[in-house]
Scaffold this active site. Structure first.
Site, short mmCIF file in Angstrom:
data_model
loop_
_atom_site.label_atom_id
_atom_site.label_comp_id
_atom_site.label_asym_id
_atom_site.label_seq_id
_atom_site.Cartn_x
_atom_site.Cartn_y
_atom_site.Cartn_z
N GLY A 1 -5.05 -0.23 -8.90
CA GLY A 1 -4.76 -0.52 -7.50
C GLY A 1 -5.19 0.57 -6.53
O GLY A 1 -5.42 0.31 -5.36
N GLU A 2 -5.28 1.79 -7.00
CA GLU A 2 -5.48 2.89 -6.06
C GLU A 2 -6.80 3.62 -6.23
O GLU A 2 -7.32 4.20 -5.27
CB GLU A 2 -4.30 3.86 -6.16
CG GLU A 2 -3.03 3.12 -5.78
CD GLU A 2 -1.75 3.91 -5.88
OE1 GLU A 2 -1.44 4.61 -4.92
OE2 GLU A 2 -1.05 3.80 -6.89
N LYS B 1 -5.10 0.70 -17.75
CA LYS B 1 -4.80 1.78 -16.80
C LYS B 1 -4.62 1.11 -15.44
O LYS B 1 -4.95 -0.06 -15.28
CB LYS B 1 -5.97 2.77 -16.74
CG LYS B 1 -6.24 3.49 -18.06
CD LYS B 1 -7.45 4.41 -17.92
CE LYS B 1 -7.71 5.19 -19.21
NZ LYS B 1 -8.95 6.00 -19.11
N LYS C 1 -11.76 -10.72 -12.04
CA LYS C 1 -11.87 -11.15 -10.65
C LYS C 1 -10.86 -10.41 -9.75
O LYS C 1 -11.24 -9.84 -8.71
CB LYS C 1 -11.61 -12.66 -10.58
CG LYS C 1 -11.93 -13.29 -9.25
CD LYS C 1 -11.82 -14.80 -9.38
CE LYS C 1 -12.36 -15.47 -8.13
NZ LYS C 1 -12.36 -16.94 -8.30
N THR C 2 -9.59 -10.39 -10.16
CA THR C 2 -8.60 -9.69 -9.34
C THR C 2 -8.82 -8.18 -9.41
O THR C 2 -8.57 -7.47 -8.44
CB THR C 2 -7.16 -10.05 -9.77
OG1 THR C 2 -7.03 -9.86 -11.18
CG2 THR C 2 -6.83 -11.49 -9.43
N LEU D 1 -7.57 -6.94 -17.36
CA LEU D 1 -6.94 -8.21 -17.72
C LEU D 1 -7.56 -9.39 -16.98
O LEU D 1 -7.52 -10.52 -17.47
CB LEU D 1 -5.44 -8.15 -17.43
CG LEU D 1 -4.66 -7.11 -18.26
CD1 LEU D 1 -3.19 -7.12 -17.89
CD2 LEU D 1 -4.83 -7.35 -19.76
N GLN E 1 -9.38 -5.53 -6.28
CA GLN E 1 -8.63 -4.29 -6.07
C GLN E 1 -9.58 -3.13 -5.78
O GLN E 1 -9.36 -2.34 -4.87
CB GLN E 1 -7.77 -3.98 -7.30
CG GLN E 1 -6.54 -4.83 -7.40
CD GLN E 1 -5.63 -4.61 -6.21
OE1 GLN E 1 -5.11 -3.53 -5.99
NE2 GLN E 1 -5.46 -5.64 -5.40
N PHE F 1 0.82 -1.22 0.00
CA PHE F 1 0.00 0.00 0.00
C PHE F 1 0.85 1.27 0.00
O PHE F 1 0.37 2.34 0.37
CB PHE F 1 -0.98 0.00 1.18
CG PHE F 1 -1.71 -1.30 1.34
CD1 PHE F 1 -2.62 -1.71 0.38
CD2 PHE F 1 -1.47 -2.14 2.40
CE1 PHE F 1 -3.27 -2.93 0.49
CE2 PHE F 1 -2.12 -3.36 2.52
CZ PHE F 1 -3.03 -3.76 1.56
N ARG G 1 -8.55 -1.42 -20.34
CA ARG G 1 -8.78 -2.85 -20.49
C ARG G 1 -8.51 -3.57 -19.17
O ARG G 1 -7.52 -3.31 -18.49
CB ARG G 1 -7.80 -3.35 -21.53
CG ARG G 1 -7.97 -4.76 -21.91
CD ARG G 1 -7.20 -4.93 -23.19
NE ARG G 1 -7.19 -6.30 -23.60
CZ ARG G 1 -6.13 -6.86 -24.19
NH1 ARG G 1 -5.04 -6.15 -24.38
NH2 ARG G 1 -6.20 -8.10 -24.56
MO1 MOS Z 1 1.17 3.08 -3.96
S1 MOS Z 1 0.68 4.25 -2.34
O1 MOS Z 1 1.91 4.29 -4.96
O2 MOS Z 1 2.25 1.94 -3.37
#
Ligand code: MOS
Length: 732
Positions: A698-699, A695, A626-627, A623, A631, A233, A621
């Site tokens: 994760g965040e 793109k 599910k994952t 990939l 996220q 994180f 897109r």
């Molecule tokens: Mo993320 S906070 O850029 O690991």
């Protein structure tokens, strides 16, 4: 393309569930010793005296390192956005609470822990700088990357003065600590002048550079290994003191050393999201159209390094506003150096901006969604570039539909469920699409399998899985025939897994490497008189299920296994490199989303429960659906936590962190997260952003989530809480 996008299970899932996935702290080495850090108990001062006698005499103790006897190492950063100045026992100065002041090495973990408790340190204390609100600050050169910390387009003061409607509010966010499930951990071992480190890190190559700098050795003499990460994180995006100290201790005792942080130490020297004080002013016409936005961000840094929480970056581009000024001020405090924490800037900044947008909606008497639509930016007003793609309108409409936004009664404190107040809120989300140079290596073997290597990391996000999918897709083999290895500086270089950039960076490298391995295998077949494909044209070829064949005559073909079986080496190896092209000069690249939250508030107790949350995100897109969904959901849960739970408390007199444990530092449990909690993937095709069209995901899931909940709380209660987290006492 059919494997890519498939919601397949994690390829590393079995190893994780059965406990055979090896994390840094589980690295077994012969002769391993155990290091435990001793941390300062004051935030500012100097070490007057160290009494390590009792600790040194304790059974099993091999060494006690303090500033008096620690080997000299370089503690200043040299280069790079993720590198930090580190307290490495080089002087007697104490700059923050929980700074490492000694390291005890013993033959067992228990003995090291016991001996660490025997180290006596006497301090001369000085007055700590602790106040973000009143401390003197400065404008750093940059707020983020190359962005200037003071930015203006148009004339904000004039536009605001002449605006029909004015919002001028201050929002505050607290210090928050990452606390991944896996604590930071390092196992270090030296072989002469060559250092090998098993480390919980988001960037094996960054950690390698930092260690090379610290010990004054070439990077080639350092190997960093990290096959699994139990969450990062951002906290594992930089090499911190404990990693260098573990290597220092290993060199001192001439044996391998393991150093694992205890949970309270996770609040010490491994970064955190700094507190912010953010003033936002919005000037608007009566129809809700913005004429000006001012976003002033005050955030803390340490007295020995600089980190800027870039909370106003999204304000520059999220809405079509002609006059915008953003200012970052950092205030050095006697606290550890802050760092990136999931959507650094966007998460804290969106709480302020999207709360202010909600306040504007009430001020002009419009639906909060409508206000956002009226200020939709069709192109990026800060860069004056078109977006590579943007599906924010679809996110609003899909989210509103799935959430049931039409149920919302406009007036605040107008909806009830028995004795509880009901509220619904919305917020926008955005996160930039980043990408760095990355490489990968594909080895195709005569058994028809592919072995793929990349010096990247899987933080638990699903990187192993999506990269296996990309390799399988390009090679035309099943995912089960791909073995993907990552997390080792012996593999081709990849960037830090931060800024949501891993898939866009490494995925494109894997794609290039796999395609060139495939093309080489095709070339071998076409040139091989023993192949039925001999003499055919490469353009006429297709690959599927490990078999290369003529598109028009699928019965004529050859398998990878057969082709490579006839190859003298029995295998081929191809490297792929991918780096950002000139898309950055032609496009503004961002993922977008919309967050919707519904709350129930007890008007007597002030308790808030989120009963429903819907996020809709468009990130190019996808990939693996599910994952990707995981996220997004993970980010949204963290947004809920940011809204209602998390705060690191520092005692104003002693400067000590008071809740450095997971009993007093509240994070959500399953029961805090409603079952009515969903993230929707809005389909988006982006041919401009990078060859794979991906793109980062994760965040963005955390961005806007806290604001949506805060806005729902206002809608329920009529009370605007501008200071996170929203605790019961702020509502009664
Ligand atoms: Mo993320 S906070 O850029 O690991």
């Amino acid at each position: 393309m059919n494997l890519v996008g498939a919601p397949i299970d994690r390829v590393d899932g079995r190893r994780k569930i059965t406990g055979t996935a090896r994390y840094a702290a589980e690295t077994p080495l012969p002769g391993l010793t155990y290091a435990v850090m001793v941390e300062s108990t004051i935030p500012a001062g100097t070490i007057a005296a160290v009494d390590a006698a009792a600790a040194t005499r304790a059974s099993g103790v091999i060494a006690v390192l303090t500033y008096e006897n620690a080997p000299k190492v370089e503690q200043h950063k040299v280069a790079g956005m993720t590198d930090r100045n580190l307290p490495l026992l080089q002087d007697r100065i104490v700059r923050y609470d929980r700074q490492p002041v000694a390291v005890v090495v013993a033959d067992t973990f228990e003995r090291a822990t016991d001996a660490a408790s025997l180290v006596r340190i006497r301090y001369d204390t000085s007055v700590p700088a602790l106040s973000l609100a009143h401390g003197s600050g400065y404008h750093p050169e940059h707020s983020h990357g190359d962005e200037p910390s003071v930015y203006e387009r148009g004339n904000v003061d004039a536009a605001f003065a002449g605006a029909d409607v004015k919002i001028d509010r201050t929002y505050t966010t607290p210090v928050e600590h990452h606390n991944p499930m896996e604590p930071h951990a390092t196992v270090a071992t030296w072989d002469g002048d060559v250092l090998t480190v098993y480390d919980a890190t988001q960037g094996v190559f960054g950690t390698r550079s930092r260690l090379a700098v610290a010990f004054g050795i070439p990077p080639a003499n350092v190997r960093v290994v990290c096959p699994f990460v139990g969450g990062g994180f951002g906290s594992k995006g930089s090499a911190w003191a404990h990693t260098v100290l573990a290597a220092m201790a290993a060199r001192a005792v001439k044996r391998p050393v393991k150093l694992v942080l205890a949970r309270p130490q996770m609040f010490g020297s491994v970064g955190y999201r700094p507190a912010t004080i953010q003033r936002v002013t919005l000037g608007a016409k009566r129809d809700g159209t913005l004429v000006s936005t001012l976003h002033e961000v005050r955030s803390q840094t340490s007295i020995f390094d600089e980190f800027v929480e870039p909370s106003a970056e999204l304000t520059k581009m999220l809405y079509a506003v002609p006059n915008v000024r953003t200012i970052n001020t950092v205030v050095p405090l006697n606290a550890a150096t802050p760092t990136f924490m999931r959507a650094p800037g966007e998460s804290s900044g969106s709480f302020a901006l999207e709360s202010a947008m909600d306040e504007l909606a009430y001020a002009v008497g419009l639906d909060p969604l409508e206000v956002r639509l009226r200020n939709h930016a069709d192109s990026d007003p800060s860069k004056q570039l078109p977006f590579s793609s943007k599906s924010l309108r679809e996110c609003y409409s899909v989210g509103a539909e799935r959430f049931g936004w039409s149920r919302r009664v406009p007036r605040a404190r107008s909806m009830r469920d028995g004795g509880l107040l009901v509220g619904m809120g919305v917020a926008s989300a955005t996160y930039p699409t980043n990408r760095s140079a990355a490489s990968a290596l594909v080895r195709l073997s005569s058994d028809g399998t592919a072995h793929v290597f990349a010096g990247t990391q899987d933080l638990g996000t699903g990187a192993y899985t999506v990269f296996s999918q990309v390799a399988a897709e390009e090679l035309g083999i099943p995912v089960s025939s791909v073995r993907f290895e990552l997390g080792d500086t012996n593999f081709p270089m990849g960037p830090v897994s931060g800024g949501s950039q891993t898939t866009a960076s490494v995925g494109n490298a894997v794609s290039v490497a796999a395609r060139s391995a495939r093309d080489r295998a095709i070339g071998l077949a076409l040139g091989d008189p023993q192949s039925s494909l001999h003499g055919h044209d490469a353009d006429a070829i297709d690959v599927r299920d490990g078999r290369i064949f003529l598109r028009d005559r699928p019965d004529v073909g050859d398998t990878y296994a057969a082709i490579l079986g006839r190859h003298p080496q029995g295998e081929i190896e191809e490297r792929g490199d991918a780096r950002p092209g000139d898309e950055k000069t032609a496009f503004s690249m961002h993922a977008f989303g919309a967050q919707f939250a519904e709350v129930r508030v007890d008007p007597e107790l002030g308790t808030v429960r989120v009963v429903k949350m819907v996020g809709a995100f468009a990130s190019g897109r996808i990939l693996n659906a599910k994952t990707a969904r995981s996220q997004y959901l993970g980010g949204m849960v963290w947004g809920l936590s940011m809204a209602l739970h998390e705060i690191t408390r520092t005692d104003a007199r002693s400067g000590r962190i008071m809740n450095a444990n997971l009993a007093d530092y509240l994070v959500p449990v399953n029961k805090d997260v409603p079952s009515d909690f969903e993230a929707y993937i809005v389909p988006e095709d982006d041919p401009n952003v990078n060859p794979l069209g991906v793109k980062g995901i994760g965040e963005i899931g955390i961005v806007g989530a806290a604001a949506a909940i805060a806005n729902a709380v206002y809608h329920a209660t009529g009370t605007r809480v501008r200071d996170l987290p929203i605790q019961p006492e702020k509502l009664v």
